[in-house]
Design an enzyme around this catalytic site. Structure first.
Site, PDB file in Angstrom:
ATOM      1  N   CYS A  68       0.805  -1.231   0.000  1.00  0.00           N
ATOM      2  CA  CYS A  68       0.000   0.000   0.000  1.00  0.00           C
ATOM      3  C   CYS A  68       0.831   1.271   0.000  1.00  0.00           C
ATOM      4  CB  CYS A  68      -0.955  -0.002   1.200  1.00  0.00           C
ATOM      5  SG  CYS A  68      -0.112   0.089   2.813  1.00  0.00           S
ATOM      6  N   HIS A 107      -1.434   1.140   7.119  1.00  0.00           N
ATOM      7  CA  HIS A 107      -2.029   1.182   5.784  1.00  0.00           C
ATOM      8  C   HIS A 107      -2.175   2.619   5.301  1.00  0.00           C
ATOM      9  CE1 HIS A 107      -4.112  -0.475   2.377  1.00  0.00           C
ATOM     10  NE2 HIS A 107      -5.149   0.322   2.578  1.00  0.00           N
ATOM     11  N   ASP A 122      -8.169   3.604  -2.807  1.00  0.00           N
ATOM     12  CA  ASP A 122      -7.202   2.687  -2.209  1.00  0.00           C
ATOM     13  C   ASP A 122      -6.839   1.614  -3.232  1.00  0.00           C
ATOM     14  OD1 ASP A 122      -5.674   0.962  -0.725  1.00  0.00           O
ATOM     15  OD2 ASP A 122      -7.149   0.622   0.851  1.00  0.00           O
TER      16      ASP A 122
END
Length: 290
Positions: A68, A107, A122
């Site tokens: 991420c 994250h 995302d």
């Protein structure tokens, strides 16, 4: 670093002169279908860095993927370059084994504001928890997408992200009890606040996740990519291929155990990744669900 090279990497040939939701969605979907969510560097003896130029070189020039902090940092740079109003946010991922959320903010995700309306973008969660479209930042509203029904729920300034999945059909029943399968219909994914973050806020976590023996990412080699009708994931030697809504309200999940000599070719054929160093696959027990 230039956007044209990035667009070539993801195969995007559309326009990008408007900073609208349609363009954002198109770029986003090309990204998640071209750039894998993966942590293979850890298991190839490489160090994952958060320096943007090195992230760009790895993903765009070397045609790799990333986790991420790499995927969403690169996408954030692209969107800002195109003129979008973006903010980096930080989330705490749910641990299904411990039935609780992480205590570390591990994250990285993006908030994008278009015409006064906020969306969450995302591109770095992977597997079945990966959204396929930007999600409107609104509490309690079901947002159906091809992967399933996603939802945000806000409570006292904290936003919880979850997904309601379909039933699953496993053709080879030998794998029906695999610990990789999510058994709960409603899957908790992570929570976040709207406090703006910087990439520097993730530096400690980046080091921790790739070095600690307690980290999920040192226990499992992971590569996942979204397809036009589902996703593929290679966890250790286990290849899974999921097709969404294969039949009414049912996803099909197919499992294949690879031999050592098949791993490298599978990464090239199924994920379009060629590694520079030898991968040492690993799949220790841990709280990872596809």
């Amino acid at each position: 670093m230039n956007v044209e090279e990035y667009f070539s990497r993801i195969g995007y040939k559309g326009s990008y002169d408007k900073q609208d939701l349609e363009t954002l969605t198109a770029v986003f979907q090309h990204h998640i279908r071209a750039i894998p969510f993966e942590n293979l560097s850890i298991h190839c003896g490489e160090t994952i860095t958060l320096e943007l130029d090195q992230v760009y070189n790895k993903i765009v020039m070397k045609r790799r993927g990333g986790w991420c902090m790499e995927n969403n940092q690169l996408l954030n740079w692209v969107l800002k370059t195109l003129g979008y109003d973006t903010t980096i946010l930080g989330a705490y991922v749910y641990n299904p084994q411990q039935n609780t959320y992480a205590t570390r903010m591990t994250h990285l995700l993006i908030k994008v504001v278009i015409g006064g309306k906020a969306y969450i973008v995302d591109a770095g969660f992977g597997v079945s928890g990966q959204m396929w479209q930007p999600m409107e930042l609104i509490s309690g509203k079901d947002q159906p997408q091809i992967p399933g029904v996603f939802r945000f729920t806000e409570n006292d300034g904290i936003w919880y992200y979850e997904k309601i999945r379909r039933k699953q059909y496993i053709p080879n029943q030998h794998f029906a009890d695999s610990d990789l399968l999510e058994k709960r219909e409603c899957r908790k994914l992570y929570f976040f606040s709207l406090e703006p973050r910087t990439v520097a806020d993730f530096q400690f976590q980046c080091t921790y996740l790739q070095t600690s023996p307690d980290s999920l990412f040192t226990k499992k080699s992971i590569c996942s990519i979204q397809t036009t009708d589902g996703f593929r994931a290679l966890i250790g030697w286990m290849l899974t291929e999921t097709t969404y809504n294969y039949k009414e309200d049912t996803d099909v999940v197919e499992f294949t155990i690879l031999q050592e000599e098949e791993v490298e070719k599978t990464l090239e054929d199924k994920f379009n990744i060629a590694l520079e160093r030898k991968l040492v696959p690993i799949n220790d027990k841990g709280p990872y669900k596809i």
